[in-house]
Design an enzyme around this catalytic site. Structure first.
Site, PDB file in Angstrom:
ATOM      1  N   ASP A  87      19.565  -7.907  88.405  1.00  0.00           N
ATOM      2  CA  ASP A  87      18.982  -7.858  87.067  1.00  0.00           C
ATOM      3  C   ASP A  87      19.793  -8.807  86.189  1.00  0.00           C
ATOM      4  OD1 ASP A  87      17.022  -5.440  85.675  1.00  0.00           O
ATOM      5  OD2 ASP A  87      18.067  -6.808  84.312  1.00  0.00           O
ATOM      6  N   ASP A 137      19.845 -14.309  86.508  1.00  0.00           N
ATOM      7  CA  ASP A 137      18.733 -14.587  85.590  1.00  0.00           C
ATOM      8  C   ASP A 137      17.721 -15.424  86.375  1.00  0.00           C
ATOM      9  OD1 ASP A 137      16.998 -15.547  83.722  1.00  0.00           O
ATOM     10  OD2 ASP A 137      18.534 -16.281  82.331  1.00  0.00           O
ATOM     11  N   GLY A 184      11.202  -7.689  88.489  1.00  0.00           N
ATOM     12  CA  GLY A 184      11.816  -8.365  87.340  1.00  0.00           C
ATOM     13  C   GLY A 184      10.770  -9.018  86.450  1.00  0.00           C
ATOM     14  N   GLY A 185      11.075  -9.066  85.166  1.00  0.00           N
ATOM     15  CA  GLY A 185      10.163  -9.716  84.222  1.00  0.00           C
ATOM     16  C   GLY A 185       9.992  -8.866  82.988  1.00  0.00           C
ATOM     17  N   SER A 223       7.812  -6.370  80.771  1.00  0.00           N
ATOM     18  CA  SER A 223       6.889  -5.381  81.341  1.00  0.00           C
ATOM     19  C   SER A 223       5.783  -4.908  80.408  1.00  0.00           C
ATOM     20  CB  SER A 223       7.680  -4.186  81.857  1.00  0.00           C
ATOM     21  OG  SER A 223       8.303  -3.559  80.774  1.00  0.00           O
ATOM     22  N   SER A 278       0.005  -5.465  87.919  1.00  0.00           N
ATOM     23  CA  SER A 278      -0.268  -4.384  86.967  1.00  0.00           C
ATOM     24  C   SER A 278      -1.760  -4.153  86.795  1.00  0.00           C
ATOM     25  CB  SER A 278       0.351  -4.767  85.622  1.00  0.00           C
ATOM     26  OG  SER A 278      -0.111  -3.923  84.596  1.00  0.00           O
ATOM     27  N   HIS A 296      -2.990  -4.208  84.146  1.00  0.00           N
ATOM     28  CA  HIS A 296      -3.387  -5.095  83.045  1.00  0.00           C
ATOM     29  C   HIS A 296      -3.891  -6.455  83.528  1.00  0.00           C
ATOM     30  CE1 HIS A 296      -2.302  -2.111  80.154  1.00  0.00           C
ATOM     31  NE2 HIS A 296      -1.181  -1.908  80.830  1.00  0.00           N
ATOM     32  N   TYR A 325       0.509 -10.808  78.968  1.00  0.00           N
ATOM     33  CA  TYR A 325       1.204 -10.098  80.049  1.00  0.00           C
ATOM     34  C   TYR A 325       0.288  -9.972  81.279  1.00  0.00           C
ATOM     35  CZ  TYR A 325       2.925  -5.909  82.486  1.00  0.00           C
ATOM     36  OH  TYR A 325       3.339  -5.019  83.435  1.00  0.00           O
ATOM     37  N   ARG A 359      -5.478   8.384  79.243  1.00  0.00           N
ATOM     38  CA  ARG A 359      -5.649   7.148  80.026  1.00  0.00           C
ATOM     39  C   ARG A 359      -4.800   7.205  81.306  1.00  0.00           C
ATOM     40  NH1 ARG A 359      -2.520   2.710  79.660  1.00  0.00           N
ATOM     41  NH2 ARG A 359      -3.321   0.979  80.872  1.00  0.00           N
TER      42      ARG A 359
HETATM   43  C1  15L Z   1       2.266  -1.729  82.580  1.00  0.00           C
HETATM   44  O1  15L Z   1       1.990  -2.702  83.263  1.00  0.00           O
HETATM   45  C2  15L Z   1       3.567  -1.622  81.881  1.00  0.00           C
HETATM   46  O2  15L Z   1       4.603  -2.267  82.583  1.00  0.00           O
HETATM   47  C3  15L Z   1       3.952  -0.194  81.567  1.00  0.00           C
HETATM   48  O3  15L Z   1       4.991  -0.234  80.618  1.00  0.00           O
HETATM   49  C4  15L Z   1       2.772   0.601  81.027  1.00  0.00           C
HETATM   50  O4  15L Z   1       2.423   0.108  79.771  1.00  0.00           O
HETATM   51  C5  15L Z   1       1.619   0.535  82.004  1.00  0.00           C
HETATM   52  O5  15L Z   1       1.299  -0.791  82.338  1.00  0.00           O
HETATM   53  C6  15L Z   1       0.360   1.230  81.491  1.00  0.00           C
HETATM   54  O6  15L Z   1      -0.712   0.620  81.481  1.00  0.00           O
HETATM   55  O7  15L Z   1       0.460   2.404  81.159  1.00  0.00           O
END
Ligand code: 15L
Length: 283
Positions: free
Chosen positions: A47, A64, A85-86, A88, A124, A126, A149, A187
């Site tokens: 880290d 790093d 890492g990164g 989030s 993720s 997301h 992100y 959610r």
């Molecule tokens: C993520 O990708 C994040 O890293 C985490 O902090 C949450 O926000 C999660 O998604 C989420 O959607 O709950």
């Protein structure tokens, strides 16, 4: 007993267990994985921040990953990388660029140069956050990121695909929902994953033979899931936890949400704007 547990190190490498690097090891997800995977692999933690509670079966290397030199150092002599890492959550473009685009590229490229074959990437939900909650999506849908992100996670999945096809790297992408001991809101009843279920998926990613390029969803066995996790099931994933037992208590406390947020899987990330705080009220 003690002799059995002993690891045999030579030039920083463990000879009787897989050497697994966890990047972003000072973060929350890593702390769960370190506990759940303890003793199974020889863990190298890395880290940008120091870690004070390094266990006797772990090694720590500060680095790093936005610097190639550091990425090369931490990936040397490793069998598999769990790349956590990164940055989030949503953040300013410069932050996302350095941590999640440049940093991720350096980890893949350093892995290639150091002949590390396998990478697990913590992508993720997301990456696909602009799918609606009334849709069920599987691992084959095209990306619909809900934030810068989310875009960086799509970039990571795409880079993994390139390194798998071009360089024969073995790439396992886990589109993580939300890792927590318990689901925390409505959610998250759909996207929650318990630490032990995530550890099971990570072990599949490290140990399953013949991985080329896979995408799975990092969720537990949730009745309200928006994800069809058939690809994880095919690879042997059998989640042990379910969000439904927590539903009544969570729903009783939940206030009616903004309908724009409620429509999409990504929740607040679909509205979050510059400033890096997705929980700020929308402009
Ligand atoms: C993520 O990708 C994040 O890293 C985490 O902090 C949450 O926000 C999660 O998604 C989420 O959607 O709950």
């Amino acid at each position: 007993m003690i002799a059995k547990r002993r690891q045999f190190f030579e030039k920083g490498q463990c000879l009787n267990k897989k050497n697994v690097l966890i990047t972003g090891a000072a973060g929350d997800i890593a702390s769960h994985l370190r506990r759940e995977l303890a003793g199974r692999y020889a863990l190298r933690l890395s880290d940008i921040k120091p870690i004070n509670d390094v266990g006797d079966q772990e090694k720590f290397m500060q680095g790093d990953i936005s610097h190639m030199k550091d990425a090369l150092a931490i990936t040397k002599g490793i069998d598999a990388i769990v790349h956590l890492g990164g940055f989030s959550v949503e953040g300013p473009w410069e932050t996302i660029l350095e941590a999640n685009i440049v940093g991720l590229y350096n980890v893949y490229e350093a892995a290639r140069r150091n002949k590390v074959k396998r990478i697990l990437f913590a992508t993720s939900n997301h990456a696909v956050g602009f799918y609606r909650r009334d849709e069920t999506i599987d691992h084959r849908v095209y990306p619909k990121p809900d934030s810068r992100y989310g875009v960086s996670k799509v970039f990571g999945e795409a880079l993994g695909s390139l390194y798998a096809d071009k360089y024969g790297m073995e790439v396992f992408n886990i589109r993580i929902g939300n890792v927590n001991p318990q689901p925390v809101d409505k959610r998250r009843l759909s996207i929650w994953i318990s630490p032990r279920d995530l550890a099971q998926l990570v072990s599949i990613g490290i140990d399953h033979p013949g991985i080329k390029f896979e995408i799975v969803y990092g969720i537990s066995d949730n009745a309200r899931a928006w994800f069809d996790n058939a690809n994880a099931t095919r690879l042997g994933y059998k989640p042990q936890d379910q969000s439904e037992p927590y539903a009544a208590e969570i729903l009783a406390k939940e206030k009616p949400g903004d309908p724009r947020i409620e429509r999409y899987q990504g929740g607040t990330f679909v509205l979050a704007e510059l400033g890096g705080d997705p929980f700020k009220p929308p402009p």
